[in-house]
Design a protein around this motif. Structure first.
Motif, PDB file in Angstrom:
ATOM      1  N   SER A 205     -34.965  54.283 -55.340  1.00  0.00           N
ATOM      2  CA  SER A 205     -33.669  54.915 -55.091  1.00  0.00           C
ATOM      3  C   SER A 205     -32.694  53.846 -54.595  1.00  0.00           C
ATOM      4  O   SER A 205     -33.069  52.695 -54.386  1.00  0.00           O
ATOM      5  CB  SER A 205     -33.811  56.043 -54.063  1.00  0.00           C
TER       6      SER A 205
ATOM      7  N   LEU B 208     -38.460  55.955 -52.426  1.00  0.00           N
ATOM      8  CA  LEU B 208     -38.372  57.340 -51.968  1.00  0.00           C
ATOM      9  C   LEU B 208     -39.659  58.042 -52.351  1.00  0.00           C
ATOM     10  O   LEU B 208     -40.075  58.020 -53.513  1.00  0.00           O
ATOM     11  CB  LEU B 208     -37.170  58.024 -52.627  1.00  0.00           C
TER      12      LEU B 208
ATOM     13  N   ALA C  11     -32.826  63.364 -56.249  1.00  0.00           N
ATOM     14  CA  ALA C  11     -33.395  62.012 -56.212  1.00  0.00           C
ATOM     15  C   ALA C  11     -33.131  61.309 -57.521  1.00  0.00           C
ATOM     16  O   ALA C  11     -33.012  60.133 -57.618  1.00  0.00           O
ATOM     17  CB  ALA C  11     -34.890  62.068 -55.931  1.00  0.00           C
TER      18      ALA C  11
END
Length: 84
Positions: free
Chosen positions: A47, A52, A84
């Protein structure tokens, strides 16, 4: 290289997909005991802020088979995954 036996995985690491490419026959195991906190319901993605870690919540039952595992409906995990 004739066949490869793999467990289920949610956004598996690269080596998992390498096996899919190299073997002519892939068998996905459904009848083994489901283990939480593995690549079966967790992944790590890149990310803007670094790595993440994401996970899909699974309903808790004692010693269930992979084929019997059910996704839990609680929490906002779907929203987190889409963002995300």
């Amino acid at each position: 290289m004739l066949a490869c036996l793999l467990t289920t995985a949610y956004l598996a690491p690269v080596h998992y997909y390498c096996h899919l490419f190299h073997y002519k026959k892939i068998i996905i195991e459904r009848h083994c005991h489901y283990q939480k906190q593995t690549y079966r319901n967790r992944c790590a993605i890149a990310s803007a802020n670094g790595v993440l870690f994401l996970s899909v919540p699974v309903e808790k039952t004692e010693k269930q088979l992979t084929k019997d595992a059910r996704i839990a409906e609680h929490g906002n995990w779907q929203h987190l995954h889409w963002n995300a």
